[in-house]
Design an enzyme around this catalytic site. Sequence first.
Site, PDB file in Angstrom:
ATOM      1  N   ASP A  56     -13.471 -96.721 -47.046  1.00  0.00           N
ATOM      2  CA  ASP A  56     -12.697 -96.124 -48.128  1.00  0.00           C
ATOM      3  C   ASP A  56     -13.847 -95.962 -49.179  1.00  0.00           C
ATOM      4  O   ASP A  56     -13.729 -95.021 -50.103  1.00  0.00           O
ATOM      5  CB  ASP A  56     -11.623 -96.901 -48.480  1.00  0.00           C
ATOM      6  CG  ASP A  56     -10.603 -96.341 -49.617  1.00  0.00           C
ATOM      7  OD1 ASP A  56     -10.801 -95.352 -50.168  1.00  0.00           O
ATOM      8  OD2 ASP A  56      -9.319 -96.956 -49.679  1.00  0.00           O
ATOM      9  N   HIS A 249      -5.476-100.182 -55.458  1.00  0.00           N
ATOM     10  CA  HIS A 249      -6.724 -99.698 -56.184  1.00  0.00           C
ATOM     11  C   HIS A 249      -6.873-100.040 -57.517  1.00  0.00           C
ATOM     12  O   HIS A 249      -5.613-100.529 -58.008  1.00  0.00           O
ATOM     13  CB  HIS A 249      -6.930 -98.004 -56.038  1.00  0.00           C
ATOM     14  CG  HIS A 249      -7.294 -97.426 -54.476  1.00  0.00           C
ATOM     15  ND1 HIS A 249      -8.499 -96.893 -54.223  1.00  0.00           N
ATOM     16  CD2 HIS A 249      -6.699 -97.405 -53.395  1.00  0.00           C
ATOM     17  CE1 HIS A 249      -8.549 -96.595 -53.096  1.00  0.00           C
ATOM     18  NE2 HIS A 249      -7.498 -96.872 -52.577  1.00  0.00           N
ATOM     19  N   CYS A 280     -10.038 -92.084 -52.844  1.00  0.00           N
ATOM     20  CA  CYS A 280      -9.639 -90.880 -51.829  1.00  0.00           C
ATOM     21  C   CYS A 280     -10.056 -89.602 -52.332  1.00  0.00           C
ATOM     22  O   CYS A 280      -9.739 -89.430 -53.493  1.00  0.00           O
ATOM     23  CB  CYS A 280      -8.037 -91.121 -51.702  1.00  0.00           C
ATOM     24  SG  CYS A 280      -7.616 -89.662 -50.356  1.00  0.00           S
TER      25      CYS A 280
HETATM   26  C1  LIG Z   1      -5.903 -84.397 -40.257  1.00  0.00           C
HETATM   27  C2  LIG Z   1      -6.851 -83.097 -40.500  1.00  0.00           C
HETATM   28  C3  LIG Z   1      -8.018 -83.165 -39.144  1.00  0.00           C
HETATM   29  C4  LIG Z   1      -6.420 -81.902 -40.382  1.00  0.00           C
HETATM   30  O1  LIG Z   1      -6.905 -80.671 -40.537  1.00  0.00           O
HETATM   31  P1  LIG Z   1      -6.733 -79.154 -40.020  1.00  0.00           P
HETATM   32  O2  LIG Z   1      -7.695 -78.338 -40.843  1.00  0.00           O
HETATM   33  O3  LIG Z   1      -5.140 -79.173 -40.318  1.00  0.00           O
HETATM   34  O4  LIG Z   1      -6.818 -79.582 -38.374  1.00  0.00           O
HETATM   35  P2  LIG Z   1      -6.862 -78.553 -37.358  1.00  0.00           P
HETATM   36  O5  LIG Z   1      -6.281 -79.364 -36.212  1.00  0.00           O
HETATM   37  O6  LIG Z   1      -6.596 -77.166 -37.710  1.00  0.00           O
HETATM   38  O7  LIG Z   1      -8.524 -78.536 -37.115  1.00  0.00           O
HETATM   39  C5  LIG Z   1      -9.356 -77.942 -38.046  1.00  0.00           C
HETATM   40  C6  LIG Z   1     -10.812 -78.071 -37.477  1.00  0.00           C
HETATM   41  O8  LIG Z   1     -11.318 -79.467 -37.628  1.00  0.00           O
HETATM   42  C7  LIG Z   1     -11.528 -80.178 -36.238  1.00  0.00           C
HETATM   43  N1  LIG Z   1     -10.862 -81.493 -36.317  1.00  0.00           N
HETATM   44  C8  LIG Z   1      -9.626 -81.762 -36.222  1.00  0.00           C
HETATM   45  N2  LIG Z   1      -9.297 -83.020 -36.321  1.00  0.00           N
HETATM   46  C9  LIG Z   1     -10.610 -83.638 -36.216  1.00  0.00           C
HETATM   47  C10 LIG Z   1     -10.966 -84.905 -36.167  1.00  0.00           C
HETATM   48  N3  LIG Z   1     -10.226 -85.928 -35.890  1.00  0.00           N
HETATM   49  N4  LIG Z   1     -12.391 -84.787 -35.907  1.00  0.00           N
HETATM   50  C11 LIG Z   1     -13.333 -84.153 -35.739  1.00  0.00           C
HETATM   51  N5  LIG Z   1     -12.767 -82.856 -36.030  1.00  0.00           N
HETATM   52  C12 LIG Z   1     -11.464 -82.519 -36.149  1.00  0.00           C
HETATM   53  C13 LIG Z   1     -10.833 -79.060 -35.522  1.00  0.00           C
HETATM   54  O9  LIG Z   1     -11.423 -79.434 -34.007  1.00  0.00           O
HETATM   55  C14 LIG Z   1     -10.977 -77.619 -35.968  1.00  0.00           C
HETATM   56  O10 LIG Z   1     -12.421 -77.515 -35.857  1.00  0.00           O
HETATM   57  P3  LIG Z   1     -12.830 -75.862 -35.814  1.00  0.00           P
HETATM   58  O11 LIG Z   1     -12.271 -75.349 -34.432  1.00  0.00           O
HETATM   59  O12 LIG Z   1     -12.470 -75.120 -37.094  1.00  0.00           O
HETATM   60  O13 LIG Z   1     -14.442 -76.098 -35.625  1.00  0.00           O
HETATM   61  C15 LIG Z   1      -7.602 -82.971 -41.673  1.00  0.00           C
HETATM   62  O14 LIG Z   1      -6.709 -82.919 -42.777  1.00  0.00           O
HETATM   63  C16 LIG Z   1      -8.319 -84.395 -41.911  1.00  0.00           C
HETATM   64  O15 LIG Z   1      -9.056 -84.705 -41.271  1.00  0.00           O
HETATM   65  N6  LIG Z   1      -8.076 -85.252 -42.863  1.00  0.00           N
HETATM   66  C17 LIG Z   1      -8.605 -86.421 -43.359  1.00  0.00           C
HETATM   67  C18 LIG Z   1      -8.443 -86.654 -44.890  1.00  0.00           C
HETATM   68  C19 LIG Z   1      -9.094 -88.030 -45.268  1.00  0.00           C
HETATM   69  O16 LIG Z   1      -9.886 -88.522 -44.478  1.00  0.00           O
HETATM   70  N7  LIG Z   1      -8.664 -88.649 -46.321  1.00  0.00           N
HETATM   71  C20 LIG Z   1      -9.070 -89.976 -46.748  1.00  0.00           C
HETATM   72  C21 LIG Z   1      -8.571 -91.015 -45.793  1.00  0.00           C
HETATM   73  S1  LIG Z   1      -6.856 -91.339 -46.415  1.00  0.00           S
HETATM   74  C22 LIG Z   1      -7.285 -92.535 -47.504  1.00  0.00           C
HETATM   75  O17 LIG Z   1      -8.311 -92.634 -48.362  1.00  0.00           O
HETATM   76  C23 LIG Z   1      -6.014 -93.365 -48.014  1.00  0.00           C
HETATM   77  C24 LIG Z   1      -5.797 -94.942 -47.533  1.00  0.00           C
HETATM   78  C25 LIG Z   1      -6.054 -94.923 -46.142  1.00  0.00           C
HETATM   79  O18 LIG Z   1      -7.319 -95.580 -47.902  1.00  0.00           O
HETATM   80  C26 LIG Z   1      -4.811 -95.543 -48.173  1.00  0.00           C
HETATM   81  C27 LIG Z   1      -4.695 -95.226 -49.679  1.00  0.00           C
HETATM   82  O19 LIG Z   1      -5.504 -95.850 -50.702  1.00  0.00           O
HETATM   83  O20 LIG Z   1      -3.562 -94.712 -50.177  1.00  0.00           O
END
Ligand SMILES: CC(C)(COP(=O)([O-])OP(=O)([O-])OC[C@H]1O[C@@H](n2cnc3c(N)ncnc32)[C@H](O)[C@@H]1OP(=O)([O-])[O-])[C@@H](O)C(=O)NCCC(=O)NCCSC(=O)C[C@@](C)(O)CC(=O)[O-]
Length: 350
Positions: A56, A249, A280
């Site tokens: 995070d 947070h 985030c």
């Molecule tokens: C969920 C997705 C992947 C959807 O993203 P998307 O663009 O809808 O995914 P997709 O399935 O259409 O894939 C698009 C591209 O990403 C690749 N891809 C797809 N998945 C993966 C993967 N896992 N690892 C590596 N690559 C991946 C996939 O292969 C493709 O590659 P391309 O064909 O274009 O070359 C995207 O929105 C994402 O990664 N989001 C994460 C955002 C994030 O990390 N936010 C911070 C964490 S949450 C947080 O901090 C809150 C928390 C937990 O702390 C609690 C709080 O405080 O509230």
Amino acid sequence: MSFSRSLARLIPAVKETIRNGQFLSQERLLVTSAQGVLFGGELPGRVTIVEVGPRDGLQNEKQAIPTRTKVELIDRLGRAGLKVIEATSFVSPKWVPQLADSTEVFQQIPKRPHIRYPVLTPNLKGLQRAIAAGAKEVAIFAAASETFSQRNINCSIAESLKRFEEVVEVAKEAQVAVRGYVSCVVGCPYEGAIAPAAAADVAARLYGLGCYEVSMGDTNGVGTPATVAAMFKECANAIPVKAIAAHMHDTYGQGCSNVLTALQMGISTIDSSIAGLGGCPYSPGASGNVATEDVVYLLSGFGIEHGVDMDSLVDTSAFICKALGRSSGSHVAQAMLAARQRKEPTAMMS
Ligand SMILES: CC(C)(COP(=O)([O-])OP(=O)([O-])OC[C@H]1O[C@@H](n2cnc3c(N)ncnc32)[C@H](O)[C@@H]1OP(=O)([O-])[O-])[C@@H](O)C(=O)NCCC(=O)NCCSC(=O)C[C@@](C)(O)CC(=O)[O-]
């Protein structure tokens, strides 16, 4: 409250404590008795801290951070006594480029026995990458706000829960434990206030899918003891209290107060971040998690066991702040480092 009234309330609390045989030392007994008087309820005797700084914290840094710095941070946190360290995220590198080296980080951690290193996985692809890297525990993350869900993981809440069904199923087959997160449990940067029932509903769905624990995230740090208490109360009606974790947070400076509220409600798993790093990328303006140093200080003040060595923790805090070229977001680390320079003792209870 007058002294005689305080004493009148204190004596039954002490008797009850002795009867239960829960606390061994006199010092501990007095602290616990004081809790009874001050809070009218018993705080947990032991708390598990889930250190989220390497994930995070570092996901939100603008600068590129060398893999070796991430690995050293995780190793130092383990040496300081943290038993659960969220190491990285197997998310899309297009969405979070800061953690694009997740496989390298995970594989290079000198794994210590009795330490768990969970990682974030947003979908099946993330889970498969995590398993290939050797992860034994993952976390899936949903939200109580529709807009945040769209911005953070590019799908609705319902779609995310559907997606997670398969993730949990495959994880279980691979004997990988799954934790759940709910973001925006009291407020959302896009939608404003969130109803406690909405947060509890998503928590219940994640628990129902098979998450062993659900961490309730005050993503933009807008919660106060009043609003987080209402949210936790609703959650505790939906899932067992022992399955609830607090992820607060500190954007509005309420982090430690909110942690204390969680403890008062019987929650004994607290997420925190070294030096208060974090935020985030999809929650504009949100600052880091409540600092681990501040949480440890709070817990020690009550005599609650946490297993962390404060001096090593403060050294780790200084290490990562130097590496990032920033000052610590922890009041305790700042005060303890200043006291060290003045060669003064601190009021810290071990
Ligand atoms: C969920 C997705 C992947 C959807 O993203 P998307 O663009 O809808 O995914 P997709 O399935 O259409 O894939 C698009 C591209 O990403 C690749 N891809 C797809 N998945 C993966 C993967 N896992 N690892 C590596 N690559 C991946 C996939 O292969 C493709 O590659 P391309 O064909 O274009 O070359 C995207 O929105 C994402 O990664 N989001 C994460 C955002 C994030 O990390 N936010 C911070 C964490 S949450 C947080 O901090 C809150 C928390 C937990 O702390 C609690 C709080 O405080 O509230």
